[in-house]
Design a protein around this motif. Sequence first.
Motif, PDB file in Angstrom:
ATOM      1  N   SER A  26      65.075  69.844 -31.902  1.00 21.38           N
ATOM      2  CA  SER A  26      63.595  70.066 -31.650  1.00 21.38           C
ATOM      3  C   SER A  26      63.246  71.677 -31.178  1.00 21.38           C
ATOM      4  N   ALA A  27      62.550  72.796 -31.135  1.00 25.35           N
ATOM      5  CA  ALA A  27      62.419  73.615 -30.506  1.00 25.35           C
ATOM      6  C   ALA A  27      61.321  74.081 -28.902  1.00 25.35           C
ATOM      7  N   LEU A  28      61.036  72.409 -29.014  1.00 27.98           N
ATOM      8  CA  LEU A  28      60.663  72.151 -27.441  1.00 27.98           C
ATOM      9  C   LEU A  28      61.771  71.993 -26.639  1.00 27.98           C
ATOM     10  N   SER A  29      62.666  70.747 -27.601  1.00 26.33           N
ATOM     11  CA  SER A  29      64.057  70.327 -26.289  1.00 26.33           C
ATOM     12  C   SER A  29      64.632  71.040 -26.029  1.00 26.33           C
TER      13      SER A  29
ATOM     14  N   TYR B 129      72.932  84.217 -25.388  1.00 26.92           N
ATOM     15  CA  TYR B 129      72.092  85.783 -25.099  1.00 26.92           C
ATOM     16  C   TYR B 129      71.349  86.004 -27.187  1.00 26.92           C
ATOM     17  N   ASP B 130      71.577  84.860 -28.047  1.00 28.39           N
ATOM     18  CA  ASP B 130      71.390  85.263 -29.089  1.00 28.39           C
ATOM     19  C   ASP B 130      70.022  84.676 -29.121  1.00 28.39           C
ATOM     20  N   PRO B 131      68.969  84.757 -29.059  1.00 23.40           N
ATOM     21  CA  PRO B 131      67.840  83.634 -29.919  1.00 23.40           C
ATOM     22  C   PRO B 131      67.324  83.327 -30.732  1.00 23.40           C
ATOM     23  N   LEU B 132      66.501  82.003 -30.912  1.00 23.28           N
ATOM     24  CA  LEU B 132      66.478  81.455 -32.481  1.00 23.28           C
ATOM     25  C   LEU B 132      64.945  81.520 -32.680  1.00 23.28           C
ATOM     26  N   ILE B 133      65.266  81.488 -33.679  1.00 20.09           N
ATOM     27  CA  ILE B 133      63.828  81.396 -34.256  1.00 20.09           C
ATOM     28  C   ILE B 133      63.406  80.030 -34.468  1.00 20.09           C
ATOM     29  N   VAL B 134      61.636  80.050 -34.580  1.00 21.61           N
ATOM     30  CA  VAL B 134      61.385  78.887 -34.515  1.00 21.61           C
ATOM     31  C   VAL B 134      60.462  78.859 -35.395  1.00 21.61           C
TER      32      VAL B 134
ATOM     33  N   PRO C  43      57.761  72.107 -33.751  1.00 22.43           N
ATOM     34  CA  PRO C  43      58.073  73.091 -34.618  1.00 22.43           C
ATOM     35  C   PRO C  43      60.040  73.122 -34.523  1.00 22.43           C
ATOM     36  N   ILE C  44      61.062  73.570 -35.115  1.00 19.96           N
ATOM     37  CA  ILE C  44      61.924  73.771 -35.308  1.00 19.96           C
ATOM     38  C   ILE C  44      63.172  74.842 -34.874  1.00 19.96           C
ATOM     39  N   ALA C  45      63.584  74.862 -33.979  1.00 19.11           N
ATOM     40  CA  ALA C  45      64.517  76.007 -34.045  1.00 19.11           C
ATOM     41  C   ALA C  45      65.442  75.780 -34.364  1.00 19.11           C
ATOM     42  N   ALA C  46      65.672  77.080 -34.956  1.00 17.88           N
ATOM     43  CA  ALA C  46      66.902  77.144 -35.781  1.00 17.88           C
ATOM     44  C   ALA C  46      67.377  78.274 -36.476  1.00 17.88           C
ATOM     45  N   PRO C  47      68.663  77.719 -36.690  1.00 17.54           N
ATOM     46  CA  PRO C  47      69.686  79.765 -36.902  1.00 17.54           C
ATOM     47  C   PRO C  47      69.889  79.376 -38.018  1.00 17.54           C
ATOM     48  N   SER C  48      71.020  80.262 -38.702  1.00 18.83           N
ATOM     49  CA  SER C  48      71.507  80.375 -40.137  1.00 18.83           C
ATOM     50  C   SER C  48      72.946  78.988 -39.871  1.00 18.83           C
ATOM     51  N   ALA C  49      73.039  77.923 -40.177  1.00 17.50           N
ATOM     52  CA  ALA C  49      74.309  77.042 -40.129  1.00 17.50           C
ATOM     53  C   ALA C  49      75.142  77.418 -40.724  1.00 17.50           C
ATOM     54  N   ASN C  50      75.889  78.360 -40.213  1.00 12.57           N
ATOM     55  CA  ASN C  50      77.328  78.623 -40.347  1.00 12.57           C
ATOM     56  C   ASN C  50      77.915  79.111 -38.762  1.00 12.57           C
ATOM     57  N   LYS C  51      78.854  79.125 -38.628  1.00 10.22           N
ATOM     58  CA  LYS C  51      79.749  79.359 -37.395  1.00 10.22           C
ATOM     59  C   LYS C  51      78.843  80.504 -37.268  1.00 10.22           C
ATOM     60  N   PHE C  52      78.911  81.413 -35.216  1.00  4.43           N
ATOM     61  CA  PHE C  52      78.580  82.204 -35.319  1.00  4.43           C
ATOM     62  C   PHE C  52      79.592  83.941 -35.994  1.00  4.43           C
TER      63      PHE C  52
END
Length: 315
Positions: free
Chosen positions: A37-40, A56-61, A132-141
């Motif tokens: 959840s992008a709100l939590s 420091y690396d922001p996420l896409i919502v 809304p869902i915050a989601a980066p790609s599902a890989n290790k950084f």
Amino acid sequence: MPLIKPTTENIIKCANIIKNNGVVAFPTETVYGLGASALSIKAVKKIFRIKKRPFYDPLIVHIHCLKQLHTIAYCDKKIETFLKKIWPGPLTVVLKKKDIIPDIVTANLDTVAVRLPSNRIALKLIKYSKSPIAAPSANKFSRLSPTKPEHVLKYFKNINVIDGGKTVYGIESTVIKIENDIIYILRHGAVSVEEIKRYWKGKIEEYSGLKKLSPGLIKKHYSPSKKLQIIKSQKEIIQPEISAFISFAEKPLKRYAFFVDLSPSGDLNQAAANLFEYLHMAEENHKVRKIYIKEVPTIGKGKAIMERIKKASVS
Ligand code: TXA
Ligand code: MG
């Protein structure tokens, strides 16, 4: 079972995990995302922790409709009209954020990156999550992006992954920012500049300066666990017996430990769709010590491919 069939019932179960501040991996049309959840604040913190992603690396919502866009960001009519031409689809736009989005999502920037995906599983998950869902790609950084559910499980054994099969585009969304009627490309991706041009009459420019504004511009990224080298010609490969050659519309001249062609017909869309899957295969192949990849022309999706393999080859 971490791998989940995308039935409506199961998607509702996953939405409940999201509602309870949990994390779920889900397919989008680009790559698999690691969503919360992008709100939590509590939920978003989990994403950073699991991914080992720096704060420091922001996420896409991710949103499921335009109405939801206006709850999280400021967007004027002109930009909305443009977005409607491409959304739902693999375009991310950076807009001024509203207070409802916690600072952790945006790495304290006053902007938020938003995307309305076209994948139906993703859309349902967002809708049922009622957030809304915050989601980066599902890989290790900094590692290879996941285009199949198995790739996600390679990195995260205990995460629930909704199985949507192989993703359609195979590379991440294009990230843009619009200022004074100029579109700045922060990250090349699944929507090519040529496609954007069709719907935007103003200027389109590469976003070169101010690297800090899009930490996604970090040099090393998308990297396999083995050394990767971009080549102009197969002749540069000296030890074929321990090398992987990822070709582009070119037959092998030697016997390589591993050989694949991104697109035998020279189609850059197909090449983009196969890119990460083939890099995963080369990385997993025990005979392979080094991976060579043929450069592609920088037109259409070729720009996004080159951007990724250049970063992946940084050692
Ligand atoms: O296709 C995609 O975009 C996938 C799927 C899951 O939707 N997501 C994805 O997320 O690629 P991620 O976290 O791997 O990449 C997000 C990119 C990063 O380059 C990040 O720096 C940039 O978006 N970004 C996020 N918020 C930003 C902001 N407010 N300003 C500038 N860049 C931002
Ligand atoms: Mg990523």
